[in-house]
Design a protein around this motif. Structure first.
Motif, PDB file in Angstrom:
ATOM      1  N   MET A 167       0.809  -1.220   0.000  1.00 42.96           N
ATOM      2  CA  MET A 167       0.000   0.000   0.000  1.00 42.96           C
ATOM      3  C   MET A 167       0.840   1.268   0.000  1.00 42.96           C
ATOM      4  N   HIS A 168       2.148   1.157  -0.104  1.00 45.26           N
ATOM      5  CA  HIS A 168       3.015   2.327  -0.039  1.00 45.26           C
ATOM      6  C   HIS A 168       2.656   3.380  -1.088  1.00 45.26           C
ATOM      7  N   THR A 169       2.354   2.943  -2.296  1.00 42.91           N
ATOM      8  CA  THR A 169       1.994   3.907  -3.343  1.00 42.91           C
ATOM      9  C   THR A 169       0.768   4.719  -2.947  1.00 42.91           C
ATOM     10  N   ALA A 170      -0.255   4.029  -2.412  1.00 40.63           N
ATOM     11  CA  ALA A 170      -1.481   4.714  -1.992  1.00 40.63           C
ATOM     12  C   ALA A 170      -1.206   5.668  -0.839  1.00 40.63           C
ATOM     13  N   LEU A 171      -0.402   5.234   0.123  1.00 40.63           N
ATOM     14  CA  LEU A 171      -0.082   6.079   1.269  1.00 40.63           C
ATOM     15  C   LEU A 171       0.641   7.347   0.812  1.00 40.63           C
ATOM     16  N   GLN A 172       1.635   7.171  -0.032  1.00 44.58           N
ATOM     17  CA  GLN A 172       2.417   8.316  -0.479  1.00 44.58           C
ATOM     18  C   GLN A 172       1.615   9.230  -1.407  1.00 44.58           C
ATOM     19  N   GLY A 182      -1.958  21.614   1.798  1.00 41.12           N
ATOM     20  CA  GLY A 182      -1.681  22.182   3.117  1.00 41.12           C
ATOM     21  C   GLY A 182      -2.568  21.668   4.226  1.00 41.12           C
ATOM     22  N   ILE A 183      -3.000  20.406   4.117  1.00 48.35           N
ATOM     23  CA  ILE A 183      -3.866  19.843   5.147  1.00 48.35           C
ATOM     24  C   ILE A 183      -3.135  18.736   5.911  1.00 48.35           C
ATOM     25  N   VAL A 184      -3.748  18.300   6.999  1.00 48.95           N
ATOM     26  CA  VAL A 184      -3.189  17.251   7.849  1.00 48.95           C
ATOM     27  C   VAL A 184      -3.342  15.897   7.170  1.00 48.95           C
ATOM     28  N   CYS A 185      -2.398  14.989   7.439  1.00 46.46           N
ATOM     29  CA  CYS A 185      -2.514  13.618   6.931  1.00 46.46           C
ATOM     30  C   CYS A 185      -1.957  12.667   7.985  1.00 46.46           C
ATOM     31  N   VAL A 186      -2.804  11.769   8.508  1.00 46.99           N
ATOM     32  CA  VAL A 186      -2.371  10.837   9.544  1.00 46.99           C
ATOM     33  C   VAL A 186      -2.437   9.410   9.027  1.00 46.99           C
ATOM     34  N   ASP A 187      -1.509   8.610   9.480  1.00 46.78           N
ATOM     35  CA  ASP A 187      -1.338   7.237   9.033  1.00 46.78           C
ATOM     36  C   ASP A 187      -2.437   6.333   9.608  1.00 46.78           C
ATOM     37  N   GLY A 188      -2.564   5.145   9.018  1.00 52.33           N
ATOM     38  CA  GLY A 188      -3.571   4.183   9.445  1.00 52.33           C
ATOM     39  C   GLY A 188      -3.218   3.497  10.752  1.00 52.33           C
ATOM     40  N   VAL A 189      -4.117   2.637  11.208  1.00 50.69           N
ATOM     41  CA  VAL A 189      -3.955   1.966  12.497  1.00 50.69           C
ATOM     42  C   VAL A 189      -3.009   0.779  12.394  1.00 50.69           C
ATOM     43  N   TYR A 190      -2.499   0.377  13.558  1.00 52.57           N
ATOM     44  CA  TYR A 190      -1.727  -0.853  13.689  1.00 52.57           C
ATOM     45  C   TYR A 190      -2.571  -1.787  14.547  1.00 52.57           C
ATOM     46  N   ASN A 191      -3.004  -2.887  13.975  1.00 51.91           N
ATOM     47  CA  ASN A 191      -4.030  -3.713  14.615  1.00 51.91           C
ATOM     48  C   ASN A 191      -3.549  -4.500  15.830  1.00 51.91           C
ATOM     49  N   ALA A 192      -2.291  -4.925  15.832  1.00 48.67           N
ATOM     50  CA  ALA A 192      -1.777  -5.756  16.929  1.00 48.67           C
ATOM     51  C   ALA A 192      -1.380  -4.845  18.096  1.00 48.67           C
ATOM     52  N   PHE A 193      -2.365  -4.418  18.885  1.00 51.13           N
ATOM     53  CA  PHE A 193      -2.123  -3.360  19.864  1.00 51.13           C
ATOM     54  C   PHE A 193      -1.207  -3.782  21.011  1.00 51.13           C
ATOM     55  N   LYS A 194      -0.949  -5.086  21.158  1.00 58.00           N
ATOM     56  CA  LYS A 194      -0.016  -5.541  22.193  1.00 58.00           C
ATOM     57  C   LYS A 194       1.415  -5.673  21.663  1.00 58.00           C
ATOM     58  N   ASP A 195       1.595  -5.509  20.374  1.00 57.48           N
ATOM     59  CA  ASP A 195       2.907  -5.638  19.740  1.00 57.48           C
ATOM     60  C   ASP A 195       3.582  -4.274  19.711  1.00 57.48           C
ATOM     61  N   GLU A 205       8.209   4.300  10.323  1.00 57.58           N
ATOM     62  CA  GLU A 205       8.055   4.367   8.873  1.00 57.58           C
ATOM     63  C   GLU A 205       7.115   5.504   8.485  1.00 57.58           C
ATOM     64  N   GLY A 206       5.970   5.613   9.169  1.00 67.23           N
ATOM     65  CA  GLY A 206       5.024   6.685   8.872  1.00 67.23           C
ATOM     66  C   GLY A 206       5.621   8.058   9.100  1.00 67.23           C
ATOM     67  N   ARG A 207       6.379   8.196  10.174  1.00 66.44           N
ATOM     68  CA  ARG A 207       7.057   9.472  10.438  1.00 66.44           C
ATOM     69  C   ARG A 207       8.036   9.798   9.317  1.00 66.44           C
ATOM     70  N   ASP A 208       8.813   8.797   8.900  1.00 66.72           N
ATOM     71  CA  ASP A 208       9.809   9.035   7.855  1.00 66.72           C
ATOM     72  C   ASP A 208       9.160   9.317   6.501  1.00 66.72           C
TER      73      ASP A 208
END
Length: 288
Positions: A167-172, A182-195, A205-208
């Motif tokens: 999904m990198h192409t779609a994210l970028q 000039g708007i905000v863009c936040v990354d998707g969720v990480y499902n394994a919340f205990k990991d 990766e999302g930050r970079d």
């Protein structure tokens, strides 16, 4: 108006049907809350959740956290009523699910125009369909548009993707569209919340990539996201040294400076000042 002036490191989904969670959210160290009336609420709880959430939002108590309400789609039995009930409170933002075109947003914006309490309410878009990704540039400039939320779970389902890398192409693509507008863009969720290790890696990766922050599904994920998307002490120190070196170089009639063996030009100074501004905004929010 700079829509990215405030931090969006951690954007936590809270089900609109869970009163205890709505109350606890008032004390969580998150930058933003998505109060969810869509995926997190069962069909037979939709109407009750809407009423409960409207009451809690009217009561307030969420401080300086960005408050965003995800309503049900306008093509569902609940969407129009969600919009009218929530807009009457005058929320900061309403998040539209499965946005596929600029027309989807424009229709809701026009409806908000007729509601006096919603004069300042902005719209955010869930970017989670192939059509939405392909139309991202137009959607980013739609009326009242202020932010994108990457819906990676739905997008993976629609694309048949098995990995985040697919999904990198779609994210970028969405990030490019958001930055151009000039708007905000936040990354998707990480499902394994205990990991925690996996979450930290995906946040990095999302930050970079350049995302403003990450959407979260559990309070246990907040600290990791906050740390990942905040300037580190080393980055803050470097930013200050770059600014000081550049100002000294300018005073001597030079257009560039050198810090740690690397050229520092005005574009690097702009980035350095943005880093310090973000650090200051985070510190102010935490103090409040």
């Amino acid at each position: 108006m700079d829509l990215r002036a405030r931090p969006y490191r951690s954007v936590l989904y809270i089900p609109g049907s869970r009163d205890r969670a709505l109350d606890k959210a008032r004390d969580l160290p998150v930058d933003a809350i998505i109060f969810d009336l869509e995926d997190a609420v069962a069909a037979d709880e939709k109407v009750n959740a809407r009423a409960l959430l409207a009451t809690r939002l009217a009561e307030g108590g969420y401080g300086g956290r960005a408050q965003i309400v995800r309503i049900n789609g306008m093509d569902t039995p609940w969407g129009a009523d969600d919009l009218d009930a929530i807009a009457a409170i005058g929320p900061e933002a309403i998040l539209l699910p499965k946005v596929g075109s600029v027309e989807d947003v424009a229709a809701v914006a026009a409806r908000l125009d007729a509601i006096p309490a919603a004069r300042a309410t902005r719209l955010w878009a869930m970017m989670e369909t192939p059509a939405g990704i392909l139309n991202a540039a137009a959607i980013a400039r739609a009326p009242r548009m202020a932010g994108f939320v990457m819906g990676t779970n739905d997008l993976a389902k629609e694309l048949g993707s098995r990995t985040r890398a697919a999904m990198h192409t779609a994210l970028q693509h969405c990030l490019l569209a958001a930055r151009a507008a000039g708007i905000v863009c936040v990354d998707g969720v990480y499902n394994a919340f205990k990991d925690e290790e996996g979450l930290a890696a995906e946040c990095a990766e999302g930050r970079d990539f350049g995302f403003d922050g990450k959407t979260l599904i559990h309070p246990a994920q907040v600290a990791i996201a906050n740390a990942a998307f905040a300037p580190s002490p080393e980055e803050i120190a470097l930013a200050r040294r770059q600014i000081a070196a550049y100002e000294e170089a300018k005073a001597q009639g030079q257009g560039v400076a050198v810090v740690d063996g690397k050229i520092v030009e005005n574009l690097h100074v702009d980035t350095a000042r943005a880093t310090l501004a973000k650090a200051d905004a985070i510190a102010e929010g935490e103090a409040a």
